[in-house]
Motif scaffolding. Structure first.
Motif, PDB file in Angstrom:
ATOM      1  N   ASN A   1       6.238  11.863   3.269  1.00 54.89           N
ATOM      2  CA  ASN A   1       7.381  11.923   4.190  1.00 54.89           C
ATOM      3  C   ASN A   1       7.125  11.072   5.429  1.00 54.89           C
ATOM      4  O   ASN A   1       7.500  11.433   6.551  1.00 54.89           O
ATOM      5  CB  ASN A   1       7.689  13.373   4.592  1.00 54.89           C
ATOM      6  CG  ASN A   1       9.064  13.515   5.244  1.00 54.89           C
ATOM      7  OD1 ASN A   1       9.988  12.755   4.931  1.00 54.89           O
ATOM      8  ND2 ASN A   1       9.200  14.461   6.160  1.00 54.89           N
ATOM      9  N   ARG A   2       6.451   9.928   5.209  1.00 53.49           N
ATOM     10  CA  ARG A   2       6.108   9.021   6.307  1.00 53.49           C
ATOM     11  C   ARG A   2       6.748   7.655   6.057  1.00 53.49           C
ATOM     12  O   ARG A   2       6.947   7.243   4.914  1.00 53.49           O
ATOM     13  CB  ARG A   2       4.584   8.846   6.415  1.00 53.49           C
ATOM     14  CG  ARG A   2       3.801  10.125   6.542  1.00 53.49           C
ATOM     15  CD  ARG A   2       3.838  10.668   7.947  1.00 53.49           C
ATOM     16  NE  ARG A   2       3.007   9.873   8.839  1.00 53.49           N
ATOM     17  CZ  ARG A   2       2.533  10.323  10.002  1.00 53.49           C
ATOM     18  NH1 ARG A   2       2.829  11.537  10.424  1.00 53.49           N
ATOM     19  NH2 ARG A   2       1.779   9.557  10.762  1.00 53.49           N
ATOM     20  N   PRO A   3       7.038   6.935   7.140  1.00 55.46           N
ATOM     21  CA  PRO A   3       7.540   5.563   6.964  1.00 55.46           C
ATOM     22  C   PRO A   3       6.437   4.648   6.444  1.00 55.46           C
ATOM     23  O   PRO A   3       5.250   5.003   6.454  1.00 55.46           O
ATOM     24  CB  PRO A   3       7.960   5.170   8.381  1.00 55.46           C
ATOM     25  CG  PRO A   3       7.115   6.022   9.278  1.00 55.46           C
ATOM     26  CD  PRO A   3       6.936   7.326   8.561  1.00 55.46           C
ATOM     27  N   ALA A   4       6.828   3.474   5.979  1.00 55.67           N
ATOM     28  CA  ALA A   4       5.861   2.496   5.503  1.00 55.67           C
ATOM     29  C   ALA A   4       4.923   2.085   6.637  1.00 55.67           C
ATOM     30  O   ALA A   4       5.284   2.112   7.814  1.00 55.67           O
ATOM     31  CB  ALA A   4       6.583   1.270   4.947  1.00 55.67           C
ATOM     32  N   ILE A   5       3.704   1.720   6.263  1.00 57.22           N
ATOM     33  CA  ILE A   5       2.673   1.330   7.239  1.00 57.22           C
ATOM     34  C   ILE A   5       2.334  -0.141   7.029  1.00 57.22           C
ATOM     35  O   ILE A   5       2.061  -0.578   5.905  1.00 57.22           O
ATOM     36  CB  ILE A   5       1.419   2.199   7.084  1.00 57.22           C
ATOM     37  CG1 ILE A   5       1.759   3.658   7.410  1.00 57.22           C
ATOM     38  CG2 ILE A   5       0.284   1.709   7.995  1.00 57.22           C
ATOM     39  CD1 ILE A   5       0.622   4.631   7.159  1.00 57.22           C
ATOM     40  N   SER A   6       2.318  -0.910   8.109  1.00 58.55           N
ATOM     41  CA  SER A   6       2.131  -2.358   8.040  1.00 58.55           C
ATOM     42  C   SER A   6       0.665  -2.734   7.834  1.00 58.55           C
ATOM     43  O   SER A   6      -0.252  -2.017   8.245  1.00 58.55           O
ATOM     44  CB  SER A   6       2.645  -3.005   9.331  1.00 58.55           C
ATOM     45  OG  SER A   6       2.357  -4.388   9.353  1.00 58.55           O
ATOM     46  N   SER A   7       0.460  -3.899   7.214  1.00 57.12           N
ATOM     47  CA  SER A   7      -0.893  -4.464   7.093  1.00 57.12           C
ATOM     48  C   SER A   7      -1.134  -5.560   8.127  1.00 57.12           C
ATOM     49  O   SER A   7      -2.165  -6.239   8.097  1.00 57.12           O
ATOM     50  CB  SER A   7      -1.091  -5.035   5.682  1.00 57.12           C
ATOM     51  OG  SER A   7      -0.158  -6.067   5.418  1.00 57.12           O
ATOM     52  N   SER A   8      -0.201  -5.731   9.070  1.00 55.36           N
ATOM     53  CA  SER A   8      -0.370  -6.734  10.126  1.00 55.36           C
ATOM     54  C   SER A   8      -1.237  -6.183  11.250  1.00 55.36           C
ATOM     55  O   SER A   8      -1.212  -4.986  11.554  1.00 55.36           O
ATOM     56  CB  SER A   8       0.994  -7.126  10.703  1.00 55.36           C
ATOM     57  OG  SER A   8       1.812  -7.720   9.726  1.00 55.36           O
ATOM     58  N   ASP A   9      -2.010  -7.084  11.869  1.00 60.66           N
ATOM     59  CA  ASP A   9      -2.824  -6.738  13.042  1.00 60.66           C
ATOM     60  C   ASP A   9      -3.763  -5.573  12.771  1.00 60.66           C
ATOM     61  O   ASP A   9      -3.907  -4.652  13.592  1.00 60.66           O
ATOM     62  CB  ASP A   9      -1.935  -6.416  14.246  1.00 60.66           C
ATOM     63  CG  ASP A   9      -1.059  -7.588  14.649  1.00 60.66           C
ATOM     64  OD1 ASP A   9      -1.566  -8.725  14.598  1.00 60.66           O
ATOM     65  OD2 ASP A   9       0.111  -7.364  14.978  1.00 60.66           O
ATOM     66  N   CYS A  10      -4.414  -5.580  11.615  1.00 58.94           N
ATOM     67  CA  CYS A  10      -5.409  -4.556  11.289  1.00 58.94           C
ATOM     68  C   CYS A  10      -6.433  -5.178  10.352  1.00 58.94           C
ATOM     69  O   CYS A  10      -6.188  -6.244   9.766  1.00 58.94           O
ATOM     70  CB  CYS A  10      -4.747  -3.328  10.655  1.00 58.94           C
ATOM     71  SG  CYS A  10      -3.997  -3.610   9.045  1.00 58.94           S
ATOM     72  N   PRO A  11      -7.599  -4.557  10.179  1.00 60.84           N
ATOM     73  CA  PRO A  11      -8.615  -5.125   9.301  1.00 60.84           C
ATOM     74  C   PRO A  11      -8.221  -5.025   7.833  1.00 60.84           C
ATOM     75  O   PRO A  11      -7.310  -4.258   7.483  1.00 60.84           O
ATOM     76  CB  PRO A  11      -9.854  -4.268   9.604  1.00 60.84           C
ATOM     77  CG  PRO A  11      -9.306  -2.985  10.133  1.00 60.84           C
ATOM     78  CD  PRO A  11      -8.047  -3.335  10.858  1.00 60.84           C
ATOM     79  N   PRO A  12      -8.884  -5.759   6.951  1.00 57.86           N
ATOM     80  CA  PRO A  12      -8.642  -5.604   5.517  1.00 57.86           C
ATOM     81  C   PRO A  12      -9.159  -4.256   5.007  1.00 57.86           C
ATOM     82  O   PRO A  12     -10.100  -3.695   5.567  1.00 57.86           O
ATOM     83  CB  PRO A  12      -9.417  -6.771   4.892  1.00 57.86           C
ATOM     84  CG  PRO A  12     -10.448  -7.136   5.901  1.00 57.86           C
ATOM     85  CD  PRO A  12      -9.856  -6.831   7.238  1.00 57.86           C
ATOM     86  N   PHE A  13      -8.532  -3.759   3.947  1.00 57.69           N
ATOM     87  CA  PHE A  13      -8.897  -2.481   3.332  1.00 57.69           C
ATOM     88  C   PHE A  13      -9.387  -2.742   1.910  1.00 57.69           C
ATOM     89  O   PHE A  13      -8.717  -3.435   1.133  1.00 57.69           O
ATOM     90  CB  PHE A  13      -7.688  -1.551   3.280  1.00 57.69           C
ATOM     91  CG  PHE A  13      -7.280  -0.965   4.608  1.00 57.69           C
ATOM     92  CD1 PHE A  13      -7.360   0.401   4.833  1.00 57.69           C
ATOM     93  CD2 PHE A  13      -6.816  -1.772   5.635  1.00 57.69           C
ATOM     94  CE1 PHE A  13      -6.977   0.954   6.049  1.00 57.69           C
ATOM     95  CE2 PHE A  13      -6.422  -1.248   6.855  1.00 57.69           C
ATOM     96  CZ  PHE A  13      -6.514   0.126   7.066  1.00 57.69           C
ATOM     97  N   VAL A  14     -10.549  -2.156   1.572  1.00 62.44           N
ATOM     98  CA  VAL A  14     -11.123  -2.333   0.236  1.00 62.44           C
ATOM     99  C   VAL A  14     -11.462  -0.961  -0.340  1.00 62.44           C
ATOM    100  O   VAL A  14     -12.142  -0.154   0.311  1.00 62.44           O
ATOM    101  CB  VAL A  14     -12.394  -3.208   0.284  1.00 62.44           C
ATOM    102  CG1 VAL A  14     -13.012  -3.331  -1.111  1.00 62.44           C
ATOM    103  CG2 VAL A  14     -12.080  -4.589   0.854  1.00 62.44           C
ATOM    104  N   ALA A  15     -10.994  -0.668  -1.542  1.00 61.90           N
ATOM    105  CA  ALA A  15     -11.284   0.590  -2.227  1.00 61.90           C
ATOM    106  C   ALA A  15     -12.586   0.457  -3.016  1.00 61.90           C
ATOM    107  O   ALA A  15     -12.783  -0.533  -3.738  1.00 61.90           O
ATOM    108  CB  ALA A  15     -10.137   0.975  -3.140  1.00 61.90           C
ATOM    109  N   VAL A  16     -13.465   1.460  -2.889  1.00 63.49           N
ATOM    110  CA  VAL A  16     -14.790   1.421  -3.524  1.00 63.49           C
ATOM    111  C   VAL A  16     -15.092   2.781  -4.149  1.00 63.49           C
ATOM    112  O   VAL A  16     -15.032   3.817  -3.472  1.00 63.49           O
ATOM    113  CB  VAL A  16     -15.883   1.052  -2.492  1.00 63.49           C
ATOM    114  CG1 VAL A  16     -17.268   1.110  -3.133  1.00 63.49           C
ATOM    115  CG2 VAL A  16     -15.634  -0.332  -1.920  1.00 63.49           C
TER     116      VAL A  16
END
Length: 332
Positions: A163-178
């Motif tokens: 129930n949350r709005p979309a979250i931007s990938s601008s102005d933030c670090p890269p995300f990597v799943a491990v």
């Protein structure tokens, strides 16, 4: 790889008032270099000096700062608190965050922005389970996403019943799943992940390329990973983390993984420091630690060091000059 941990900082954010395997597909590490961690405080009382000999001093380019975060409250935490047997329920498969969990995320997000951490972190590593993915993008992601932006969102609107709005990938670090930093593997459905092909549309800007198997081949219905197996996996994770070029990294993971990984370290420290490191993490708690390569195994060059003597000239320290003079006299 031998490491030291120089210090830790613990952030516990009070929640708003509310009721309360042998994985072959995960990133490889070099088994020739087992991790040895030592945890030291930069200052110590006289009584502590019996246990802690002295503070450590290390070259900056041989250090990494880790910001370790446990996910926010998930629906499995609530149901498990009511009755531990609920952890066996298939209804808790890949548990999502509760409304209180999202409030915890908002509190931690505010903290990392107020302290400047959001500008320092170069990479976010996240366990590929719904509750950790939601926590990671909520805390460290960009501001609200708008249609027409030419970058994909970190999370689409209402992903995982948020129930949350979309979250931007601008102005933030890269995300990597491990996969190495996942929770206890096996038996509990809340710790079984969805397929990567299901996650990608929900979290378009997260990099899932290090996960080889689309389906969850690590979780077993009839075998629960042993505590010592988690600790071994945690050491492999830290070894792999050291191969990354980033110097300041956030890791969003799970209570069991953090507890059993960190409990293997700090045995040469004052008991209060050992306790500080190895205590169970609260939901959405952040602790910052510095790990150090003590064996000169790292090859990254120093970027801030300056050699001096430019232009070159005589620069003999007085004590060395005095020793040289004494040797010259003896040689006559």
């Amino acid at each position: 790889m031998a490491f030291s941990i120089l210090n830790t900082h613990i952030i516990r954010l009070p929640p708003p008032s509310s009721p309360s395997a042998s994985p072959s597909s995960i990133p490889s590490s070099n088994p020739k270099y087992p991790i040895q961690l030592r945890i030291c405080r930069p200052s110590a009382s006289l009584s502590d000096m019996d246990v802690i000999s002295s503070p450590g001093l290390y070259p900056l380019h041989r250090c990494k700062t880790l910001h370790l975060v446990r996910h926010a409250q998930g629906v499995h935490n609530v149901e498990g608190d009511k009755d531990f047997s609920n952890y066996l329920s298939e209804q808790l498969f890949d548990a999502h965050l509760t409304p209180l969990g999202w409030q915890q995320v908002d509190n931690l997000r505010k903290h990392v922005h107020e302290t400047g951490l959001s500008k320092k972190i170069e990479l976010v590593i996240v366990s590929p389970l719904l509750r950790t993915l939601q926590t990671a993008v909520g805390v460290f992601g960009g501001e609200g996403y708008k249609d027409g932006i030419n970058v994909p969102p970190l999370m689409v609107e209402n992903a995982g019943e948020s129930n949350r709005p979309a979250i931007s990938s601008s102005d933030c670090p890269p995300f990597v799943a491990v996969e190495l930093c996942r929770e206890h593997l096996g038996v509990h459905p809340c710790d079984r992940r969805k397929s990567i092909s299901e996650y990608r549309p929900l979290f378009p800007a997260i990099d899932f390329s290090l996960i080889d198997s689309d389906e969850d081949n690590l979780w077993e219905a009839n075998y629960r990973e042993k505590d010592e197996e988690i600790a071994t996996r945690g050491k492999k994770f830290l070894n792999w983390l050291w191969t990354r070029e980033e110097r300041e990294i956030a890791v969003v993971t799970h209570s069991g993984f953090l507890y059993h990984t960190l409990s293997a370290f700090g045995n040469d420290c004052h008991p209060s420091v050992k306790s500080e490191i190895c205590t169970h993490f609260a939901n959405c708690e952040l602790r910052s630690m510095v790990i150090v390569d003590r064996c000169m195994l790292g090859s990254d060059p120093a970027t801030t060091n300056y050699p001096g003597k430019n232009p070159s000239g005589l620069d003999l320290p007085s004590d060395v000059a005095d020793e040289k003079l004494s040797n010259d006299k003896e040689g006559k």
